[in-house]
Design an enzyme around this catalytic site. Structure first.
Site, PDB file in Angstrom:
ATOM      1  N   THR A 123      37.338  55.474  89.934  1.00  0.00           N
ATOM      2  CA  THR A 123      37.645  55.539  88.503  1.00  0.00           C
ATOM      3  C   THR A 123      36.507  55.009  87.629  1.00  0.00           C
ATOM      4  O   THR A 123      36.699  54.775  86.436  1.00  0.00           O
ATOM      5  CB  THR A 123      38.925  54.734  88.209  1.00  0.00           C
ATOM      6  OG1 THR A 123      38.764  53.398  88.727  1.00  0.00           O
ATOM      7  CG2 THR A 123      40.127  55.371  88.877  1.00  0.00           C
ATOM      8  N   GLU A 124      35.317  54.846  88.205  1.00  0.00           N
ATOM      9  CA  GLU A 124      34.211  54.243  87.463  1.00  0.00           C
ATOM     10  C   GLU A 124      33.860  55.015  86.197  1.00  0.00           C
ATOM     11  O   GLU A 124      33.662  54.425  85.128  1.00  0.00           O
ATOM     12  CB  GLU A 124      32.970  54.132  88.363  1.00  0.00           C
ATOM     13  CG  GLU A 124      32.979  52.937  89.288  1.00  0.00           C
ATOM     14  CD  GLU A 124      33.812  53.145  90.541  1.00  0.00           C
ATOM     15  OE1 GLU A 124      33.803  52.275  91.412  1.00  0.00           O
ATOM     16  OE2 GLU A 124      34.491  54.202  90.645  1.00  0.00           O
TER      17      GLU A 124
END
Length: 245
Positions: A123-124
């Site tokens: 989810t960066e």
């Protein structure tokens, strides 16, 4: 922060760091030392306490700590992930719940990944930060062609959805997770230790070589972005959106 127990010569490491086992400088700095302490174990099982394996980086610490904290945190993240990835003995991830961002990377660094619930993913980019070289190459080794989808889509996958990606090898009932992980570790121990270690080094050689080539330049750019004022504002907005959910 990391509890250690032993089952028939297999070291069981349990992340126990807050409600979702968020990754901060302290827990990441501890992981390589814990792995060194259990170097004599026949294999390692890594799991989490509570409802999460690890929900990823403690972004509040990133925001509050500023550049000085980020400059220490990012190398610690890479060293911790590499310590799992290059550990010579069998390493099994028993993913008991959410494994997101850095938590997903730690799971991917293990040789076998079993999952009982929650979601897993990178989810960066949704949070507005890029990948250091080590986590990215570990993920490339684990999922191959699926990496573009995982990184650029920044999605979360159920355990069942993660199997076709190669991210999870088997979906296991929660009450059976640790026992199955121990059995898988036992099976991996069937090969002589020196044979397993050499085979593991050979399989990971491409990732390690890419890390050596790209780490210095790429990680300098990653540090600048992670520690910028613009990123701090984006992370504050992302954290606020999580609180509203």
């Amino acid at each position: 922060m990391i509890e250690t127990s032993e089952r028939d010569g297999v070291a069981v490491l349990t992340l126990n760091h807050g409600p979702v086992n968020a990754l901060d400088l302290e827990v990441l700095s501890a992981l390589p030392h814990v792995l060194a302490d259990v170097a004599g174990a026949r294999a390692v099982v890594l799991t989490g306490s509570g409802r999460a394996f690890s929900a990823g980086v403690d972004l509040k610490r990133i925001v509050d700590g500023g550049r000085e904290y980020v400059a220490a945190f990012l190398p610690a993240l890479s060293v911790a992930a590499l310590s799992l990835f290059e550990h010579p003995k069998p390493v099994v991830a028993a993913v008991n719940g959410h494994a997101l961002a850095g938590g997903c990377v730690l799971a991917a660094a293990c040789d076998v990944r079993l999952m009982a619930g929650g979601t897993i993913g990178l989810t960066e980019l949704a949070a507005g930060v890029p990948f250091p070289t080590v986590p990215l190459e570990i993920m490339r080794h684990a999922v191959g062609a699926a990496l573009d989808t995982m990184v650029l889509g920044a999605g979360r996958f159920t355990a069942e959805q993660a199997v076709p990606l190669g991210l999870v090898h088997e979906v296991v009932a929660p009450d059976q997770l640790l026992d199955v992980a121990l059995r898988r570790a036992e099976l991996l121990c069937a090969a002589p230790a020196e044979v397993y270690a050499l085979s593991k080094r050979q399989l990971r050689r491409g990732a390690v070589e890419r890390i050596a080539v790209h780490r210095e330049a790429d990680d300098a750019a990653v540090l600048e972005i992670w520690s910028s004022d613009q990123t701090r504002q984006i992370l504050n907005g992302y954290l606020a959106s999580l609180r509203r959910r």
